[in-house]
Scaffold this active site. Structure first.
Site, PDB file in Angstrom:
ATOM      1  N   TYR A  50       0.846  -1.208   0.000  1.00 34.64           N
ATOM      2  CA  TYR A  50       0.000   0.000   0.000  1.00 34.64           C
ATOM      3  C   TYR A  50       0.882   1.259   0.000  1.00 34.64           C
ATOM      4  CZ  TYR A  50      -4.439   2.429   0.561  1.00 34.64           C
ATOM      5  OH  TYR A  50      -5.539   3.220   0.350  1.00 34.64           O
ATOM      6  N   LYS A  83      -3.027   8.406   2.905  1.00 36.30           N
ATOM      7  CA  LYS A  83      -4.229   8.203   3.723  1.00 36.30           C
ATOM      8  C   LYS A  83      -4.010   8.732   5.146  1.00 36.30           C
ATOM      9  CE  LYS A  83      -7.027   6.228   0.752  1.00 36.30           C
ATOM     10  NZ  LYS A  83      -8.008   7.066   0.034  1.00 36.30           N
TER      11      LYS A  83
HETATM   12  P1  NAD Z   1     -12.209   4.023  -8.333  1.00 36.65           P
HETATM   13  O1  NAD Z   1     -11.063   3.823  -9.268  1.00 36.65           O
HETATM   14  O2  NAD Z   1     -13.532   3.564  -8.778  1.00 36.65           O
HETATM   15  O3  NAD Z   1     -12.316   5.549  -7.873  1.00 36.65           O
HETATM   16  C1  NAD Z   1     -11.198   6.411  -7.783  1.00 36.65           C
HETATM   17  C2  NAD Z   1     -11.631   7.705  -8.417  1.00 36.65           C
HETATM   18  O4  NAD Z   1     -10.621   8.719  -8.263  1.00 36.65           O
HETATM   19  C3  NAD Z   1     -11.908   7.567  -9.926  1.00 36.65           C
HETATM   20  O5  NAD Z   1     -13.219   7.977 -10.217  1.00 36.65           O
HETATM   21  C4  NAD Z   1     -10.905   8.515 -10.543  1.00 36.65           C
HETATM   22  O6  NAD Z   1     -11.380   9.130 -11.736  1.00 36.65           O
HETATM   23  C5  NAD Z   1     -10.742   9.530  -9.424  1.00 36.65           C
HETATM   24  N1  NAD Z   1      -9.596  10.406  -9.627  1.00 36.65           N
HETATM   25  C6  NAD Z   1      -8.294  10.049  -9.822  1.00 36.65           C
HETATM   26  N2  NAD Z   1      -7.570  11.153 -10.100  1.00 36.65           N
HETATM   27  C7  NAD Z   1      -8.420  12.214 -10.064  1.00 36.65           C
HETATM   28  C8  NAD Z   1      -8.281  13.612 -10.270  1.00 36.65           C
HETATM   29  N3  NAD Z   1      -7.089  14.167 -10.590  1.00 36.65           N
HETATM   30  N4  NAD Z   1      -9.367  14.416 -10.140  1.00 36.65           N
HETATM   31  C9  NAD Z   1     -10.579  13.886  -9.837  1.00 36.65           C
HETATM   32  N5  NAD Z   1     -10.787  12.567  -9.648  1.00 36.65           N
HETATM   33  C10 NAD Z   1      -9.719  11.741  -9.765  1.00 36.65           C
HETATM   34  O7  NAD Z   1     -11.752   3.245  -6.995  1.00 36.65           O
HETATM   35  P2  NAD Z   1     -12.377   3.191  -5.519  1.00 36.65           P
HETATM   36  O8  NAD Z   1     -11.723   2.019  -4.886  1.00 36.65           O
HETATM   37  O9  NAD Z   1     -13.844   3.303  -5.551  1.00 36.65           O
HETATM   38  O10 NAD Z   1     -11.744   4.484  -4.834  1.00 36.65           O
HETATM   39  C11 NAD Z   1     -12.497   5.494  -4.193  1.00 36.65           C
HETATM   40  C12 NAD Z   1     -11.836   5.861  -2.863  1.00 36.65           C
HETATM   41  O11 NAD Z   1     -11.982   4.756  -1.971  1.00 36.65           O
HETATM   42  C13 NAD Z   1     -10.349   6.159  -2.937  1.00 36.65           C
HETATM   43  O12 NAD Z   1     -10.042   7.234  -2.071  1.00 36.65           O
HETATM   44  C14 NAD Z   1      -9.741   4.876  -2.421  1.00 36.65           C
HETATM   45  O13 NAD Z   1      -8.445   5.070  -1.878  1.00 36.65           O
HETATM   46  C15 NAD Z   1     -10.734   4.557  -1.336  1.00 36.65           C
HETATM   47  N6  NAD Z   1     -10.673   3.193  -0.810  1.00 36.65           N
HETATM   48  C16 NAD Z   1     -10.741   2.133  -1.642  1.00 36.65           C
HETATM   49  C17 NAD Z   1     -10.673   0.857  -1.122  1.00 36.65           C
HETATM   50  C18 NAD Z   1     -10.723  -0.348  -2.048  1.00 36.65           C
HETATM   51  O14 NAD Z   1     -10.309  -1.437  -1.628  1.00 36.65           O
HETATM   52  N7  NAD Z   1     -11.217  -0.224  -3.261  1.00 36.65           N
HETATM   53  C19 NAD Z   1     -10.536   0.654   0.254  1.00 36.65           C
HETATM   54  C20 NAD Z   1     -10.489   1.773   1.085  1.00 36.65           C
HETATM   55  C21 NAD Z   1     -10.552   3.042   0.543  1.00 36.65           C
END
Ligand code: NAD
Length: 256
Positions: A158, A165
């Protein structure tokens, strides 16, 4: 006191496709009667976000560009939101990005560029959008961001995102301290691992999912719907006494 959000407007930032956690949040908000405004970054995903927004068949849904690396883009986006709806009641920040080759191997090899890129998009962007959203939350509001256990502990692969984070988690507390006097609450959800576009970039992601299924108290992985419903709680009046908090929605894995 209920979970109905009828008559309220929420900005959902970070839907990329139907697997996005942001889409899980959007569906929970939509089912509670909220009006939604989606923002996206880049023409590549615009049509996917528009298709998903249209599938809700809800009146007044907006879809706007907002690349969070640009202060100008953020200002333009929130000016358009203000023009269209005047007041918003909440914002879901579901945005993160890091270089794929820095999400595997040793953290010690993180580049300066990669470190700053992850901080910029995954952490600073919350403060940048909170600053703009504040002006539109005339009736108070709720801001929710998504974090992960890798910001609290060193989790293999990570790496640079974990440090981003940790910075995001601290930003939640500082923003909550600043914005509370305006009736604006700021909280985070620490989601368990979910297979999304972003998650694909993390090295050995499948083994993380297996570990959750085998060891987490609930013995199953987290769903976007579970995160969406917790976000709904944080956006509703039911959570009116909660700010600066992080809620783990991870089948209990964090207690181990
Ligand atoms: P995802 O890829 O569907 O979403 C990530 C989003 O960030 C995308 O829509 C992307 O377009 C956007 N993004 C990236 N660069 C950008 C920019 N410059 N301007 C605007 N938007 C931008 O993946 P996800 O897993 O749904 O991620 C959403 C959040 O959840 C993130 O913060 C991720 O770290 C967090 N998260 C994910 C998990 C997991 O296991 N998937 C676990 C905990 C937290």
């Amino acid at each position: 006191m209920s979970l109905s959000l009828t008559g309220k407007t929420y900005v959902v930032m970070g839907v990329a496709n139907k697997r996005s956690i942001a889409w899980g949040i959007a569906r929970s908000l939509h089912n509670a009667g909220a009006r939604l405004i989606f923002t996206y970054a880049g023409e590549r995903i615009e049509s996917s976000v528009r298709d998903l927004a249209n599938s809700l068949e809800a009146e007044g849904t907006l879809v706007l560009p907002c690349d969070v690396t640009s202060d100008e883009a953020i200002a333009t986006c929130f000016a358009e939101i203000k023009e269209a709806v005047g007041t918003i009641h909440g914002l879901a920040h579901c945005i993160a990005f890091a270089k794929t080759d820095e999400l595997k191997g040793e953290f010690v090899n993180t580049s300066r560029d990669g470190f700053l890129l992850a901080q910029n998009i995954s952490s600073y962007s919350l403060t940048a959008v909170a600053k703009e959203a504040r002006g539109l939350m005339a009736e108070g509001g709720s801001i929710v961001t998504l974090t992960y256990l890798g910001g609290e502990r060193a989790i293999p692969n990570y790496n640079v995102m974990g440090v981003a984070k940790a910075s995001l988690d601290a930003s939640v507390r500082y923003l909550a301290a600043d914005l509370g006097k305006d009736g604006i609450r700021v909280n985070s959800i620490s989601a368990g691992p979910i297979r999304t576009l972003s998650a694909k970039a993390i090295g050995e992601f499948n083994s993380i999912l297996n570990e959750i299924e085998e060891r987490a108290p609930l013995r199953r992985t987290t769903t976007p719907e579970e995160v969406g419903d917790t976000a709904l709680f944080l956006f509703s009046e039911l959570s009116r006494g909660i700010t600066g908090e992080n809620i783990h929605v991870d089948s209990g894995y964090h207690i181990l």
